[in-house]
Design a protein around this motif. Structure first.
Motif, short mmCIF file in Angstrom:
data_model
loop_
_atom_site.label_atom_id
_atom_site.label_comp_id
_atom_site.label_asym_id
_atom_site.label_seq_id
_atom_site.Cartn_x
_atom_site.Cartn_y
_atom_site.Cartn_z
N GLN A 178 4.02 -6.34 -23.26
CA GLN A 178 4.64 -5.09 -23.83
C GLN A 178 4.11 -3.71 -23.55
O GLN A 178 4.42 -2.69 -23.51
CB GLN A 178 5.30 -5.29 -25.12
CG GLN A 178 6.01 -3.67 -25.51
CD GLN A 178 6.81 -4.63 -26.90
OE1 GLN A 178 6.99 -5.50 -27.34
NE2 GLN A 178 6.85 -3.21 -28.21
N ALA A 179 2.03 -4.60 -23.98
CA ALA A 179 1.17 -2.92 -23.97
C ALA A 179 0.95 -3.10 -22.52
O ALA A 179 0.72 -1.51 -21.83
CB ALA A 179 0.02 -3.30 -24.49
N GLY A 180 1.35 -3.59 -21.22
CA GLY A 180 0.85 -3.56 -20.26
C GLY A 180 -0.91 -3.22 -20.09
O GLY A 180 -1.01 -2.92 -19.44
N ILE A 181 -1.51 -4.72 -20.48
CA ILE A 181 -3.16 -5.26 -20.02
C ILE A 181 -3.15 -6.24 -20.56
O ILE A 181 -2.03 -7.47 -19.83
CB ILE A 181 -3.23 -4.89 -21.56
CG1 ILE A 181 -2.88 -5.70 -22.54
CG2 ILE A 181 -3.19 -3.40 -21.91
CD1 ILE A 181 -3.83 -5.64 -24.36
N ASP A 182 -4.16 -6.76 -19.42
CA ASP A 182 -4.01 -7.88 -18.89
C ASP A 182 -5.66 -8.65 -19.87
O ASP A 182 -6.36 -7.26 -20.53
CB ASP A 182 -4.17 -7.96 -18.09
CG ASP A 182 -4.12 -9.41 -16.87
OD1 ASP A 182 -4.22 -10.17 -18.02
OD2 ASP A 182 -4.71 -9.46 -16.36
#
Length: 327
Positions: A178-182
Motif C-alpha cells: 500500500q505504501a510502495g516501499i520494500d
C-alpha cells in the motif's frame, strides 16, 4: 412372539424418535452435558487464555460445563481437522483465529480443511489491532518518517516477524504494497527473539499486538509508530492510527471466533451465539480485552461469516504477492 400390532407400535416409536419434532425437542434441551471447546494453541498462549475467559463466561450463562481442550501443533491444523470430523451436535466447538481461517487457506498448498466448507461460524469474539513498532533508538517517530527512512536506506532496512505466514508478517507485506516501499523480511521462531533483535537494531521495524510490546514500550525500549485500526485503541489512546497518518483504510490485527462443525443445527448455533454475546459483556471479559488492547465484537453468526470471508479475500492477494507458501 412379535405380533403385527407390537411391530407397528415399535415402528411408529422409531419414526417419532427420529422425527424433526423430536430433534427440535432435543435441541431445546441443549446443552444437557459438557461442551468441549477445542483450541489449537498451547496452554498459556494468548489465544488459549482468551478462549478460557469466554468459555467460563459462557458456561456461567448456560449453567453447564465448557472445558477447553488444547490440541496444538501443525499451525493449528490438528485442531481444525478434529473439529471438522466431530459430530455436528453442539457439544464440540472451537476457538479459532486469523491465521488458521484467513491466511492458511492461501499459504498452504494442501490444507486439509476449508473454513467455509467445513465449519459453521458462531460468533466473532474480538479484534486486536497490530502495532507498528521500532526501536526507541531509531530516528523515526511517525509513519511518514518511517517511509522516508526506508526509502533512503532501502539496501539495509529489514523487518522482523514471529514467523513466515503469521499475521504480523503478512501485515507488513500489506503495508509495503500500500505504501510502495520494500524491505527484507527476517522471520524468527516467535515474537520474543524478534523483539530482542528489534531493540538491538538487527531488524528495524515490525508489527506486533499490544500485549507483546507494551511492557517494552513502557520501559522506553520500543516506540509505537501507529496502530493498524480505523480507530485509536484504549490501550494506547495517544498513538494515531495508520489510517489517520495517510494509509487510508489500513486495518490489520488478530481476531478470535467460535466455530462449530458444518451442519450444526441452526437453533444450537443461535443459542451459542446469544450466550457468547452475553459473555462478551460480562465485566470479567471486558476487563480482560481492555487490558490486552482488544475490542470485544459479537454480533450474529452471519456477521461472523461475512467478516471471515472479507478477511480471506483481503489477505489472499497479499500472501500471493509476498511469495510465502508452505507445502
Amino acid at each position: 412372539m412379535t405380533t403385527r400390532r407390537s411391530f407397528t407400535k415399535a415402528l411408529a416409536l422409531t419414526s417419532l424418535l427420529s422425527s424433526p419434532m423430536t430433534r427440535v425437542f432435543a435441541q431445546t434441551q441443549y446443552p444437557n452435558k459438557a461442551i468441549q471447546m477445542v483450541v489449537g494453541f498451547p496452554v498459556g498462549q494468548s489465544s488459549d487464555i482468551g478462549a478460557r475467559v469466554i468459555a467460563k463466561a459462557m458456561a456461567d450463562e448456560l449453567k453447564q460445563t465448557i472445558f477447553v481442550d488444547n490440541k496444538p501443533g501443525a499451525a493449528t491444523i490438528i485442531a481444525h481437522q478434529f473439529l471438522k470430523t466431530a459430530p455436528a451436535d453442539g457439544y464440540t466447538i472451537a476457538f479459532s483465529s486469523t491465521a488458521p481461517l484467513a491466511i492458511n487457506p492461501t499459504l498452504y498448498k494442501n490444507l486439509p480443511y476449508d473454513p467455509q466448507r467445513d465449519f459453521d461460524p458462531i460468533i466473532l469474539i474480538n479484534f486486536s489491532p497490530m502495532f507498528l513498532v521500532t526501536s526507541a533508538d531509531m530516528p523515526v517517530h511517525t509513519l511518514k518518517e518511517m517511509l522516508a527512512y526506508v526509502k533512503a536506506n532501502k539496501e539495509t532496512v529489514n523487518y522482523g516477524s514471529g514467523g513466515s505466514g503469521l499475521t504480523n508478517h503478512i501485515t507488513m507485506e500489506l503495508l509495503k504494497k500500500q505504501a510502495g516501499i520494500d524491505m527484507l523480511h527476517v522471520p524468527y521462531k516467535g515474537a520474543p527473539p524478534m523483539l530482542s533483535d528489534l531493540m538491538g537494531g538487527r531488524v528495524q521495524f515490525a508489527f506486533e499486538v499490544v500485549s507483546a510490546v507494551m511492557p517494552m514500550v513502557q520501559a522506553g525500549k520500543i516506540r509505537v509508530l501507529g496502530v493498524a485500526s480505523m480507530e485509536r485503541t484504549a490501550a494506547a489512546p495517544d498513538v494515531p492510527t495508520l489510517h489517520e497518518q495517510g494509509l487510508t483504510g489500513f486495518e490489520s490485527g488478530t481476531w478470535g471466533v467460535l466455530l462449530a462443525p458444518k451442519g450444526t443445527p441452526a437453533p444450537i448455533i443461535d443459542k451459542l451465539n446469544a450466550t457468547a454475546n452475553k459473555a462478551l459483556r460480562t465485566p470479567e471479559a471486558m476487563e480482560y480485552y481492555a487490558r490486552n488492547g482488544a475490542t470485544p465484537r459479537g454480533g450474529s453468526a452471519k456477521d461472523c461469516a461475512d467478516f471471515m470471508k472479507a478477511e480471506r479475500e483481503k489477505w489472499a492477494p497479499v500472501i500471493i504477492a509476498s511469495g510465502a507458501q508452505v507445502d
